[in-house]
Design a protein around this motif. Sequence first.
Motif, PDB file in Angstrom:
ATOM      1  N   LEU A  59       0.838  -1.202   0.000  1.00  0.00           N
ATOM      2  CA  LEU A  59       0.000   0.000   0.000  1.00  0.00           C
ATOM      3  C   LEU A  59       0.875   1.254   0.000  1.00  0.00           C
ATOM      4  CD1 LEU A  59      -2.692  -1.106   2.603  1.00  0.00           C
ATOM      5  CD2 LEU A  59      -2.922  -1.022   0.120  1.00  0.00           C
ATOM      6  N   TYR A  60       1.965   1.212   0.762  1.00  0.00           N
ATOM      7  CA  TYR A  60       2.898   2.338   0.788  1.00  0.00           C
ATOM      8  C   TYR A  60       3.476   2.574  -0.608  1.00  0.00           C
ATOM      9  CZ  TYR A  60       7.467   4.522   1.098  1.00  0.00           C
ATOM     10  OH  TYR A  60       8.564   5.307   0.863  1.00  0.00           O
ATOM     11  N   ARG A  61       3.901   1.488  -1.277  1.00  0.00           N
ATOM     12  CA  ARG A  61       4.484   1.632  -2.613  1.00  0.00           C
ATOM     13  C   ARG A  61       3.484   2.234  -3.594  1.00  0.00           C
ATOM     14  NH1 ARG A  61       7.240  -3.182  -1.133  1.00  0.00           N
ATOM     15  NH2 ARG A  61       5.617  -4.504  -1.985  1.00  0.00           N
ATOM     16  N   GLU A  62       2.214   1.815  -3.487  1.00  0.00           N
ATOM     17  CA  GLU A  62       1.185   2.354  -4.375  1.00  0.00           C
ATOM     18  C   GLU A  62       0.961   3.848  -4.110  1.00  0.00           C
ATOM     19  OE1 GLU A  62      -3.441   1.528  -5.737  1.00  0.00           O
ATOM     20  OE2 GLU A  62      -2.506   0.216  -4.260  1.00  0.00           O
ATOM     21  N   ALA A  63       0.874   4.232  -2.835  1.00  0.00           N
ATOM     22  CA  ALA A  63       0.684   5.651  -2.495  1.00  0.00           C
ATOM     23  C   ALA A  63       1.886   6.474  -2.936  1.00  0.00           C
ATOM     24  CB  ALA A  63       0.458   5.809  -0.992  1.00  0.00           C
ATOM     25  N   ARG A  64       3.071   5.960  -2.703  1.00  0.00           N
ATOM     26  CA  ARG A  64       4.295   6.680  -3.087  1.00  0.00           C
ATOM     27  C   ARG A  64       4.352   6.838  -4.612  1.00  0.00           C
ATOM     28  NH1 ARG A  64       6.491  10.237  -0.459  1.00  0.00           N
ATOM     29  NH2 ARG A  64       6.776  11.177  -2.453  1.00  0.00           N
ATOM     30  N   GLN A  65       3.944   5.792  -5.356  1.00  0.00           N
ATOM     31  CA  GLN A  65       3.937   5.853  -6.821  1.00  0.00           C
ATOM     32  C   GLN A  65       2.956   6.911  -7.313  1.00  0.00           C
ATOM     33  OE1 GLN A  65       5.987   4.104  -8.976  1.00  0.00           O
ATOM     34  NE2 GLN A  65       5.150   5.526 -10.452  1.00  0.00           N
ATOM     35  N   LEU A  66       1.778   6.983  -6.696  1.00  0.00           N
ATOM     36  CA  LEU A  66       0.798   7.998  -7.084  1.00  0.00           C
ATOM     37  C   LEU A  66       1.327   9.411  -6.823  1.00  0.00           C
ATOM     38  CD1 LEU A  66      -2.446   6.259  -5.808  1.00  0.00           C
ATOM     39  CD2 LEU A  66      -2.014   6.980  -8.160  1.00  0.00           C
ATOM     40  N   ILE A  67       1.985   9.612  -5.680  1.00  0.00           N
ATOM     41  CA  ILE A  67       2.562  10.934  -5.376  1.00  0.00           C
ATOM     42  C   ILE A  67       3.657  11.273  -6.382  1.00  0.00           C
ATOM     43  CG2 ILE A  67       3.935  12.215  -3.682  1.00  0.00           C
ATOM     44  CD1 ILE A  67       2.321  10.748  -1.495  1.00  0.00           C
ATOM     45  N   ASP A  68       4.502  10.292  -6.698  1.00  0.00           N
ATOM     46  CA  ASP A  68       5.566  10.523  -7.682  1.00  0.00           C
ATOM     47  C   ASP A  68       4.999  10.825  -9.070  1.00  0.00           C
ATOM     48  OD1 ASP A  68       7.454  10.162  -5.705  1.00  0.00           O
ATOM     49  OD2 ASP A  68       7.910   8.088  -6.254  1.00  0.00           O
ATOM     50  N   ASP A  69       3.914  10.130  -9.445  1.00  0.00           N
ATOM     51  CA  ASP A  69       3.255  10.398 -10.737  1.00  0.00           C
ATOM     52  C   ASP A  69       2.710  11.822 -10.793  1.00  0.00           C
ATOM     53  OD1 ASP A  69       3.845   7.821 -11.508  1.00  0.00           O
ATOM     54  OD2 ASP A  69       1.795   7.058 -11.252  1.00  0.00           O
ATOM     55  N   LEU A  70       2.119  12.271  -9.689  1.00  0.00           N
ATOM     56  CA  LEU A  70       1.608  13.641  -9.634  1.00  0.00           C
ATOM     57  C   LEU A  70       2.741  14.651  -9.806  1.00  0.00           C
ATOM     58  CD1 LEU A  70      -0.977  13.281  -6.733  1.00  0.00           C
ATOM     59  CD2 LEU A  70      -1.509  13.968  -9.057  1.00  0.00           C
ATOM     60  N   LYS A  71       3.858  14.388  -9.140  1.00  0.00           N
ATOM     61  CA  LYS A  71       5.000  15.309  -9.239  1.00  0.00           C
ATOM     62  C   LYS A  71       5.585  15.311 -10.649  1.00  0.00           C
ATOM     63  CE  LYS A  71       6.165  15.592  -4.412  1.00  0.00           C
ATOM     64  NZ  LYS A  71       7.180  15.525  -3.388  1.00  0.00           N
ATOM     65  N   LYS A  72       5.631  14.142 -11.298  1.00  0.00           N
ATOM     66  CA  LYS A  72       6.132  14.077 -12.670  1.00  0.00           C
ATOM     67  C   LYS A  72       5.224  14.836 -13.629  1.00  0.00           C
ATOM     68  CE  LYS A  72       8.492   9.655 -12.261  1.00  0.00           C
ATOM     69  NZ  LYS A  72       8.403   8.218 -12.529  1.00  0.00           N
ATOM     70  N   ALA A  73       3.934  14.889 -13.306  1.00  0.00           N
ATOM     71  CA  ALA A  73       2.973  15.608 -14.143  1.00  0.00           C
ATOM     72  C   ALA A  73       2.988  17.108 -13.854  1.00  0.00           C
ATOM     73  CB  ALA A  73       1.573  15.048 -13.922  1.00  0.00           C
ATOM     74  N   GLY A  74       3.874  17.553 -12.978  1.00  0.00           N
ATOM     75  CA  GLY A  74       3.979  18.977 -12.676  1.00  0.00           C
ATOM     76  C   GLY A  74       3.028  19.449 -11.591  1.00  0.00           C
ATOM     77  N   ILE A  75       2.538  18.527 -10.784  1.00  0.00           N
ATOM     78  CA  ILE A  75       1.618  18.865  -9.697  1.00  0.00           C
ATOM     79  C   ILE A  75       2.366  18.697  -8.378  1.00  0.00           C
ATOM     80  CG2 ILE A  75      -0.553  18.250  -8.581  1.00  0.00           C
ATOM     81  CD1 ILE A  75      -1.319  17.001 -11.393  1.00  0.00           C
ATOM     82  N   ASP A  76       2.510  19.786  -7.632  1.00  0.00           N
ATOM     83  CA  ASP A  76       3.179  19.720  -6.337  1.00  0.00           C
ATOM     84  C   ASP A  76       2.244  19.089  -5.314  1.00  0.00           C
ATOM     85  OD1 ASP A  76       5.596  20.857  -7.067  1.00  0.00           O
ATOM     86  OD2 ASP A  76       4.837  22.888  -6.781  1.00  0.00           O
ATOM     87  N   VAL A  77       2.821  18.291  -4.412  1.00  0.00           N
ATOM     88  CA  VAL A  77       2.032  17.611  -3.383  1.00  0.00           C
ATOM     89  C   VAL A  77       2.691  17.868  -2.035  1.00  0.00           C
ATOM     90  CG1 VAL A  77       1.204  15.388  -2.555  1.00  0.00           C
ATOM     91  CG2 VAL A  77       1.314  15.818  -4.998  1.00  0.00           C
ATOM     92  N   ALA A  78       1.874  18.189  -1.032  1.00  0.00           N
ATOM     93  CA  ALA A  78       2.355  18.383   0.326  1.00  0.00           C
ATOM     94  C   ALA A  78       1.477  17.567   1.274  1.00  0.00           C
ATOM     95  CB  ALA A  78       2.302  19.852   0.718  1.00  0.00           C
TER      96      ALA A  78
END
Length: 160
Positions: free
Chosen positions: A136-155
């Motif tokens: 579950l951690y890997r999936e959440a981390r992958q989604l956050i990384d995908d958002l950042k690659k798409a130019g969306i900052d996440v906090a």
Amino acid sequence: MPGTATKHRPPPHYRPSKHSRKPPSRSVPISRPLPIRFRPSHVLYADGGTKGGSPGSDGIYWAVAESGGETIRGSDDSGRHRWSDEAELMAVIAGLRMLKRCCSPGEVGLIKTDCQNIIQVLRTRTPPRTPRLRPLYREARQLIDDLKKAGIDVALSLIH
């Protein structure tokens, strides 16, 4: 002697209990103030829990609030037998999937949850010690990384 204060000393065999010891300091603050330039366009609120203790049948809730006032909500009472940390992380994952659909490049997403463990694990990029949480951690981390690659900052932020 009268008038002299004596310092109380515990007996030589005294050992403080584990509850009276100072808790270890955290290397990463759980909730830090957001920078002034940080104005989230979308805020994800996520919460998960179990009925009847942990483990128990789970329930997750998430909501994505846009800066324009529109709110997208979701919940799932699948009744699967989970631990409470699993339910918390599942709520974050479900909300991240919706955040990925809602946000455009250049926008900012803020994830708010009440689970300190989830925030610390995602913020430090340290996989959890519990084996059942690692996928579950890997999936959440992958989604956050995908958002950042798409130019969306996440906090990440803790709900008080």
